[in-house]
Motif scaffolding. Structure first.
Motif, PDB file in Angstrom:
ATOM      1  N   LYS A   1       0.828  -1.198   0.000  1.00 22.09           N
ATOM      2  CA  LYS A   1       0.000   0.000   0.000  1.00 22.09           C
ATOM      3  C   LYS A   1       0.869   1.256   0.000  1.00 22.09           C
ATOM      4  CE  LYS A   1      -3.243   2.534   2.909  1.00 22.09           C
ATOM      5  NZ  LYS A   1      -3.861   2.628   4.242  1.00 22.09           N
ATOM      6  N   ARG A   2       1.942   1.237   0.792  1.00 16.99           N
ATOM      7  CA  ARG A   2       2.849   2.401   0.829  1.00 16.99           C
ATOM      8  C   ARG A   2       3.476   2.663  -0.534  1.00 16.99           C
ATOM      9  NH1 ARG A   2       7.869   3.963   1.292  1.00 16.99           N
ATOM     10  NH2 ARG A   2       8.654   1.851   1.021  1.00 16.99           N
ATOM     11  N   MET A   3       3.880   1.589  -1.250  1.00 15.34           N
ATOM     12  CA  MET A   3       4.480   1.746  -2.574  1.00 15.34           C
ATOM     13  C   MET A   3       3.464   2.310  -3.564  1.00 15.34           C
ATOM     14  SD  MET A   3       7.596   0.943  -2.218  1.00 15.34           S
ATOM     15  CE  MET A   3       8.049   0.932  -3.950  1.00 15.34           C
ATOM     16  N   LEU A   4       2.225   1.873  -3.464  1.00 15.08           N
ATOM     17  CA  LEU A   4       1.168   2.406  -4.335  1.00 15.08           C
ATOM     18  C   LEU A   4       0.947   3.887  -4.065  1.00 15.08           C
ATOM     19  CD1 LEU A   4      -1.391  -0.533  -4.125  1.00 15.08           C
ATOM     20  CD2 LEU A   4      -0.056   0.114  -6.142  1.00 15.08           C
ATOM     21  N   GLU A   5       0.966   4.259  -2.804  1.00 17.63           N
ATOM     22  CA  GLU A   5       0.817   5.677  -2.442  1.00 17.63           C
ATOM     23  C   GLU A   5       1.968   6.511  -2.994  1.00 17.63           C
ATOM     24  OE1 GLU A   5       0.535   5.324   1.757  1.00 17.63           O
ATOM     25  OE2 GLU A   5      -1.655   5.096   1.773  1.00 17.63           O
ATOM     26  N   VAL A   6       3.181   5.938  -2.998  1.00 20.37           N
ATOM     27  CA  VAL A   6       4.340   6.644  -3.578  1.00 20.37           C
ATOM     28  C   VAL A   6       4.127   6.849  -5.073  1.00 20.37           C
ATOM     29  CG1 VAL A   6       6.805   6.432  -4.134  1.00 20.37           C
ATOM     30  CG2 VAL A   6       5.983   5.887  -1.825  1.00 20.37           C
ATOM     31  N   GLN A   7       3.636   5.800  -5.758  1.00 19.50           N
ATOM     32  CA  GLN A   7       3.394   5.916  -7.196  1.00 19.50           C
ATOM     33  C   GLN A   7       2.328   6.977  -7.486  1.00 19.50           C
ATOM     34  OE1 GLN A   7       2.873   2.159  -9.343  1.00 19.50           O
ATOM     35  NE2 GLN A   7       3.902   1.101  -7.666  1.00 19.50           N
ATOM     36  N   ILE A   8       1.304   7.015  -6.659  1.00 19.82           N
ATOM     37  CA  ILE A   8       0.260   8.034  -6.835  1.00 19.82           C
ATOM     38  C   ILE A   8       0.846   9.426  -6.652  1.00 19.82           C
ATOM     39  CG2 ILE A   8      -1.812   9.008  -5.762  1.00 19.82           C
ATOM     40  CD1 ILE A   8      -2.795   6.183  -5.298  1.00 19.82           C
ATOM     41  N   ALA A   9       1.685   9.562  -5.628  1.00 21.71           N
ATOM     42  CA  ALA A   9       2.328  10.866  -5.387  1.00 21.71           C
ATOM     43  C   ALA A   9       3.171  11.278  -6.583  1.00 21.71           C
ATOM     44  CB  ALA A   9       3.179  10.793  -4.123  1.00 21.71           C
ATOM     45  N   GLN A  10       3.877  10.296  -7.176  1.00 18.22           N
ATOM     46  CA  GLN A  10       4.696  10.600  -8.355  1.00 18.22           C
ATOM     47  C   GLN A  10       3.816  11.004  -9.536  1.00 18.22           C
ATOM     48  OE1 GLN A  10       6.919   6.967  -8.824  1.00 18.22           O
ATOM     49  NE2 GLN A  10       8.511   7.577  -7.351  1.00 18.22           N
ATOM     50  N   GLU A  11       2.721  10.260  -9.733  1.00 19.26           N
ATOM     51  CA  GLU A  11       1.804  10.587 -10.826  1.00 19.26           C
ATOM     52  C   GLU A  11       1.200  11.981 -10.622  1.00 19.26           C
ATOM     53  OE1 GLU A  11       0.823   9.124 -13.623  1.00 19.26           O
ATOM     54  OE2 GLU A  11       2.096   7.358 -13.444  1.00 19.26           O
ATOM     55  N   GLU A  12       0.832  12.283  -9.388  1.00 16.81           N
ATOM     56  CA  GLU A  12       0.257  13.597  -9.101  1.00 16.81           C
ATOM     57  C   GLU A  12       1.287  14.700  -9.309  1.00 16.81           C
ATOM     58  OE1 GLU A  12      -1.165  13.077  -5.145  1.00 16.81           O
ATOM     59  OE2 GLU A  12      -3.160  12.379  -5.771  1.00 16.81           O
TER      60      GLU A  12
ATOM     61  N   GLN B   1       3.760  14.548 -11.462  1.00 20.96           N
ATOM     62  CA  GLN B   1       3.898  14.682 -12.912  1.00 20.96           C
ATOM     63  C   GLN B   1       2.729  15.505 -13.480  1.00 20.96           C
ATOM     64  OE1 GLN B   1       4.226  10.755 -14.568  1.00 20.96           O
ATOM     65  NE2 GLN B   1       6.226  10.350 -13.625  1.00 20.96           N
ATOM     66  N   GLU B   2       1.534  15.281 -12.939  1.00 22.88           N
ATOM     67  CA  GLU B   2       0.375  16.061 -13.387  1.00 22.88           C
ATOM     68  C   GLU B   2       0.561  17.538 -13.079  1.00 22.88           C
ATOM     69  OE1 GLU B   2      -3.298  14.471 -11.865  1.00 22.88           O
ATOM     70  OE2 GLU B   2      -3.635  13.510 -13.793  1.00 22.88           O
ATOM     71  N   LYS B   3       1.068  17.814 -11.889  1.00 25.50           N
ATOM     72  CA  LYS B   3       1.320  19.205 -11.514  1.00 25.50           C
ATOM     73  C   LYS B   3       2.344  19.835 -12.450  1.00 25.50           C
ATOM     74  CE  LYS B   3       0.226  18.843  -6.579  1.00 25.50           C
ATOM     75  NZ  LYS B   3       0.772  18.932  -5.207  1.00 25.50           N
TER      76      LYS B   3
ATOM     77  N   ARG C   1       3.036  18.895 -15.550  1.00 26.33           N
ATOM     78  CA  ARG C   1       2.427  19.061 -16.865  1.00 26.33           C
ATOM     79  C   ARG C   1       1.504  20.269 -16.873  1.00 26.33           C
ATOM     80  NH1 ARG C   1       2.541  19.290 -22.100  1.00 26.33           N
ATOM     81  NH2 ARG C   1       0.583  18.670 -23.101  1.00 26.33           N
ATOM     82  N   LEU C   2       0.735  20.453 -15.781  1.00 27.12           N
ATOM     83  CA  LEU C   2      -0.167  21.593 -15.690  1.00 27.12           C
ATOM     84  C   LEU C   2       0.605  22.900 -15.662  1.00 27.12           C
ATOM     85  CD1 LEU C   2      -3.140  22.386 -15.432  1.00 27.12           C
ATOM     86  CD2 LEU C   2      -2.894  22.227 -12.925  1.00 27.12           C
ATOM     87  N   SER C   3       1.718  22.878 -14.956  1.00 24.55           N
ATOM     88  CA  SER C   3       2.568  24.077 -14.915  1.00 24.55           C
ATOM     89  C   SER C   3       3.112  24.402 -16.301  1.00 24.55           C
ATOM     90  CB  SER C   3       3.724  23.874 -13.932  1.00 24.55           C
ATOM     91  OG  SER C   3       3.237  23.680 -12.615  1.00 24.55           O
ATOM     92  N   GLU C   4       3.515  23.369 -17.036  1.00 21.10           N
ATOM     93  CA  GLU C   4       4.024  23.574 -18.405  1.00 21.10           C
ATOM     94  C   GLU C   4       2.940  24.167 -19.302  1.00 21.10           C
ATOM     95  OE1 GLU C   4       5.401  19.805 -19.739  1.00 21.10           O
ATOM     96  OE2 GLU C   4       7.150  19.757 -18.410  1.00 21.10           O
TER      97      GLU C   4
ATOM     98  N   ALA D   1      -8.194  23.099 -19.103  1.00 20.03           N
ATOM     99  CA  ALA D   1      -9.500  22.810 -18.501  1.00 20.03           C
ATOM    100  C   ALA D   1      -9.781  21.301 -18.511  1.00 20.03           C
ATOM    101  CB  ALA D   1     -10.597  23.559 -19.245  1.00 20.03           C
ATOM    102  N   ASP D   2      -9.509  20.649 -19.650  1.00 18.82           N
ATOM    103  CA  ASP D   2      -9.710  19.194 -19.741  1.00 18.82           C
ATOM    104  C   ASP D   2      -8.785  18.448 -18.778  1.00 18.82           C
ATOM    105  OD1 ASP D   2     -11.614  19.624 -21.651  1.00 18.82           O
ATOM    106  OD2 ASP D   2     -10.284  19.188 -23.361  1.00 18.82           O
ATOM    107  N   TYR D   3      -7.593  18.912 -18.662  1.00 16.70           N
ATOM    108  CA  TYR D   3      -6.604  18.275 -17.791  1.00 16.70           C
ATOM    109  C   TYR D   3      -7.035  18.350 -16.320  1.00 16.70           C
ATOM    110  CZ  TYR D   3      -1.944  16.580 -16.594  1.00 16.70           C
ATOM    111  OH  TYR D   3      -0.903  15.817 -16.159  1.00 16.70           O
ATOM    112  N   GLN D   4      -7.616  19.489 -15.939  1.00 17.95           N
ATOM    113  CA  GLN D   4      -8.052  19.682 -14.562  1.00 17.95           C
ATOM    114  C   GLN D   4      -9.297  18.849 -14.227  1.00 17.95           C
ATOM    115  OE1 GLN D   4      -8.371  23.973 -14.560  1.00 17.95           O
ATOM    116  NE2 GLN D   4      -6.408  24.216 -13.482  1.00 17.95           N
ATOM    117  N   VAL D   5     -10.188  18.651 -15.226  1.00 13.66           N
ATOM    118  CA  VAL D   5     -11.432  17.919 -14.996  1.00 13.66           C
ATOM    119  C   VAL D   5     -11.218  16.408 -15.043  1.00 13.66           C
ATOM    120  CG1 VAL D   5     -13.724  17.453 -15.913  1.00 13.66           C
ATOM    121  CG2 VAL D   5     -12.880  19.792 -15.833  1.00 13.66           C
ATOM    122  N   SER D   6     -10.501  15.949 -16.034  1.00 11.16           N
ATOM    123  CA  SER D   6     -10.329  14.502 -16.223  1.00 11.16           C
ATOM    124  C   SER D   6      -9.361  13.926 -15.180  1.00 11.16           C
ATOM    125  CB  SER D   6      -9.813  14.214 -17.638  1.00 11.16           C
ATOM    126  OG  SER D   6      -8.535  14.794 -17.811  1.00 11.16           O
ATOM    127  N   GLU D   7      -9.641  12.626 -14.737  1.00 11.13           N
ATOM    128  CA  GLU D   7      -8.789  11.958 -13.755  1.00 11.13           C
ATOM    129  C   GLU D   7      -7.769  11.103 -14.480  1.00 11.13           C
ATOM    130  OE1 GLU D   7      -9.176   9.099  -9.763  1.00 11.13           O
ATOM    131  OE2 GLU D   7     -10.930   9.562 -10.988  1.00 11.13           O
TER     132      GLU D   7
END
Length: 430
Positions: free
Chosen positions: A108-119, A121-123, A125-128, A199-205
């Motif tokens: 579970k901890r490793m999955l949470e780390v991967q989610i943090a990394q994905e989030e 990366q999203e941040k 990409r959004l900044s870019e 806008a699409d990036y912010q709405v879509s998961e």
């Protein structure tokens, strides 16, 4: 001659009569001197004794089963031990569950780390995208300024054309304006595209994040199930009520299987002693009476709580064979002397619940199907014959009923020659 014969016969007859009278007088003299012994009727409780079979029965038992596979480190009780609520009975190992819980928590901890990394990366990409939008907005502003400038130049060229009719200058101004207009439109389109993408990036998961979150939920469910199983196993180490442990089905050093019976716990408050007795004793005993059970090692008294008669064989309404039981409660110490289901033979003693008039069995006279006794009047020393009904017999004592009372004296060991109304010279009381 005949006269002489008659005289002789008469003499002989007189002599015979005199002899009979002499014998009768002598017999009367003997009767006057004859002595009888009497005893008073006793009004007391009859004591009975018989052999019975007794065993513990319980109306409330709980069977404990293993919820899963686990290792038995030690067993702290034996069969037939009395235990109290909360007492530890076993030590079970839950190490396998603890290790599995740790593995699931690490996963579970490793999955949470991967989610943090994905989030992250999203941040990024959004900044870019936002940075690109800023750049395109700046370009758009510059293009707008350029367009405004070329629009003003085109208007000036048109004014100049009216004066000198220089067509080349006007054409050049128009071309420059159209170029500035196309550049501005292109910049607006770029801005709109990037804004829509943001806008699409912010709405879509993020699909990866969605999958990872689902895996975390499954992992949390697994951890919860493992913890619940671990708690169940740990709870099974302790008695959840007071009682007697029976049918112990595990031992130290084994692994259980799922649904394997571990032990049976009988509620000590619901334990009774079931005594199998004979029909004659069953009728004599009442609920609330006390019996005493004895063998080579034990001797204790019990109060009868309940009576049971079980029909073993019936044809219509006719009972061919009954089994009779007495149910009695045991105290704490008495319960320790029994093993659940173990039948033991005892000598049972008890007193009749009601007093009865008792006499010696030898004082009865039987005539066909009837029984009689002789009652003696101590004042006149006269005996009278009295019919009685008989009841229970114990050794040489027997219950009798009739027109008699405990104040009466009865003749001991009467002879068959005694008769109603006979008077004796002397009476000896015993």
């Amino acid at each position: 001659m005949k006269k002489k014969c008659y005289i002789a016969s008469g003499v002989i007859l007189v002599l015979v009569i005199l002899a009979v009278l002499q014998v009768f007088n002598k017999w009367n003299d003997l009767k006057v001197d004859y002595q009888i012994r009497v005893e008073k009727l006793k009004n007391e409780y009859l004591k009975f004794e018989s052999t019975v079979v007794a065993k513990i029965e319980c109306n409330d038992k709980k069977e404990i089963y293993a919820s899963d596979v686990f290792y038995v480190k030690s067993v702290l009780v034996k069969e037939n031990d009395m235990v109290t609520k909360g007492e530890q009975l076993f030590r079970f190992s839950t190490q396998d569950y603890e290790e599995e819980i740790l593995r699931e928590e690490e996963s579970k901890r490793m999955l949470e780390v991967q989610i943090a990394q994905e989030e992250q990366q999203e941040k990024s990409r959004l900044s870019e995208l936002k940075l690109s939008l800023s750049t395109y907005q700046l370009t758009c502003n510059l293009a707008k300024n350029e367009l405004d400038y070329q629009k003003a130049s085109l208007l000036q060229a048109r004014e100049d054309y009216k004066k000198d009719k220089d067509n080349l200058v006007l054409l050049a101004a128009k071309k420059t304006y159209r170029d500035a207009e196309e550049k501005y439109k292109s910049a607006l389109e770029q801005c709109d595209y990037v804004e829509k993408e943001i806008a699409d990036y912010q709405v879509s998961e993020n699909s990866n994040i969605k999958i990872l979150k689902h895996k975390i939920k499954l992992s949390e469910l697994t951890i919860k199930q493992l913890q619940e199983k671990k708690q169940i196993i740990e709870k099974m180490q302790y008695a959840d009520k007071s009682g007697i442990v029976a049918e112990l089905c595990i031992s130290k050093g084994i692994y259980t299987t799922a649904c394997q019976k571990i032990y049976t716990l009988y509620d000590t408050k619901k334990l009774n002693l079931k005594i199998k007795t004979e029909e004659k004793n069953f009728g004599l005993l009442s609920e609330g009476d006390t019996v005493t059970l004895k063998d080579d090692h034990t001797n204790f008294s019990l109060v009868i709580k309940e009576k049971q008669a079980t029909n073993q064989n019936k044809i219509g309404d006719v009972v061919l064979n009954d089994t009779f039981y007495l149910i009695a409660s045991l105290d704490k110490e008495q319960k320790k002397k029994f093993i659940i289901g173990d039948a033991r033979q005892y000598k049972m003693e008890f007193f009749s619940s009601k007093k009865a008039l008792l006499c010696s069995y030898s004082s009865l006279i039987r005539e066909e199907e009837n029984y009689f006794i002789f009652i003696c009047d101590l004042d006149t020393q006269k005996i009278s014959k009295q019919k009685v009904e008989i009841g229970n017999l114990q050794e040489d004592k027997i219950e009798i009923t009739g027109d008699i009372s405990e104040q009466d004296y009865i003749v001991k060991n009467p002879e068959e020659s005694y008769y109603d109304g006979e008077v004796f010279a002397s009476v000896v009381k015993e």
